[in-house]
Design an enzyme around this catalytic site. Sequence first.
Site, PDB file in Angstrom:
ATOM      1  N   HIS A  55       0.851  -1.195   0.000  1.00  0.00           N
ATOM      2  CA  HIS A  55       0.000   0.000   0.000  1.00  0.00           C
ATOM      3  C   HIS A  55       0.883   1.240   0.000  1.00  0.00           C
ATOM      4  O   HIS A  55       0.895   2.020   0.953  1.00  0.00           O
ATOM      5  CB  HIS A  55      -0.957  -0.034   1.212  1.00  0.00           C
ATOM      6  CG  HIS A  55      -1.885  -1.212   1.154  1.00  0.00           C
ATOM      7  ND1 HIS A  55      -3.214  -1.106   0.835  1.00  0.00           N
ATOM      8  CD2 HIS A  55      -1.642  -2.534   1.315  1.00  0.00           C
ATOM      9  CE1 HIS A  55      -3.763  -2.313   0.815  1.00  0.00           C
ATOM     10  NE2 HIS A  55      -2.829  -3.200   1.095  1.00  0.00           N
ATOM     11  N   ASP A  89      -6.367  -1.327  -3.508  1.00  0.00           N
ATOM     12  CA  ASP A  89      -6.745  -2.087  -2.302  1.00  0.00           C
ATOM     13  C   ASP A  89      -7.607  -3.269  -2.728  1.00  0.00           C
ATOM     14  O   ASP A  89      -8.677  -3.080  -3.300  1.00  0.00           O
ATOM     15  CB  ASP A  89      -7.581  -1.224  -1.345  1.00  0.00           C
ATOM     16  CG  ASP A  89      -6.756  -0.224  -0.556  1.00  0.00           C
ATOM     17  OD1 ASP A  89      -7.353   0.522   0.233  1.00  0.00           O
ATOM     18  OD2 ASP A  89      -5.532  -0.192  -0.737  1.00  0.00           O
ATOM     19  N   HIS A 124      -7.666  -7.075   1.894  1.00  0.00           N
ATOM     20  CA  HIS A 124      -6.913  -6.096   2.692  1.00  0.00           C
ATOM     21  C   HIS A 124      -7.630  -5.831   4.015  1.00  0.00           C
ATOM     22  O   HIS A 124      -6.986  -5.580   5.047  1.00  0.00           O
ATOM     23  CB  HIS A 124      -6.754  -4.812   1.885  1.00  0.00           C
ATOM     24  CG  HIS A 124      -6.205  -3.636   2.629  1.00  0.00           C
ATOM     25  ND1 HIS A 124      -5.151  -3.724   3.500  1.00  0.00           N
ATOM     26  CD2 HIS A 124      -6.569  -2.320   2.634  1.00  0.00           C
ATOM     27  CE1 HIS A 124      -4.881  -2.524   4.000  1.00  0.00           C
ATOM     28  NE2 HIS A 124      -5.732  -1.652   3.493  1.00  0.00           N
TER      29      HIS A 124
END
Length: 263
Positions: free
Chosen positions: A73, A79, A83
């Site tokens: 990240h 994402d 996650h």
Amino acid sequence: MIAQRLLGELASLLVGGEIEVLDLTAVLGPKTPVVKLPPDLAVSTPKVEIHTISTYDKNGPWWAWNWLKLGEHSGTHFDAPIHWISGKEHADGATDTIPVSRFVGPVNVIDCSKEATADHDFLLTVDHIKAWEKMNGEISRGDWVLMRTDWYKRNGSEAEFLNSDESGPHSPGPTAEAIQYLIDKGICGWGSETISTDAGQGGGMEPPYPAHTLIHKANKYGLACLCNLDRLPARGAILIVAPLKIQNGTGSPIRAMALTARQ
Ligand SMILES: O=C(O)C(=O)c1ccccc1S
Ligand SMILES: [Mn+2]
């Protein structure tokens, strides 16, 4: 037949320059801002490091290459649903299992730049989205929705980009209701220019970090640290956001791009 014809026309418009490929990505390197979490809550991701292996020298006479140390990240990034704990069960929720068809699609840009400049904690509401739809048309199934704030212009300074004080980071984002409204519309994913898909104060919202919690629970995707959304039309562009195929990856730095009619 139609698809084949349109692909041919797309190719000639790309080569001819009538369709512009816009770069929506920040430079990735040691100065890249990374999210800083409260140390009593969590361990944060490391800063990006670029290490030289050789530069046409004794370590490699005719070539140059580096090795990188970077979190998934970091910088302009994707994402994946796994996650977040709310998305951890999705079998197709990792960077190596998400269908590649999700990485290219129509994109809508909601301009909140004036509001975010006036209030760093500005939150996009359902009413804002409905007003946008009244002007630009309904958000459709499969669309990406991006929140334009012009926050990318702060990217030269981590302190300015994170914009933190004693009460934590202050940067714009969506309300939980706004995110749920978009999920119910069937969007593919949600993106922002700030360090996170959530507002800086998202940790204190209900649910905490609502964009992460709800988007990934719904097996949808997030984009953070996007740039140049001020160069995109409100709708009509095509977004390309392909994460690295990291094994069981929770996210990945990306080269975000958009295809748009040259103005
Ligand atoms: O997904 C991210 O990159 C991100 O911003 C984040 C990561 C971990 C914990 C909280 C946040 S807010
Ligand atoms: Mn992220």
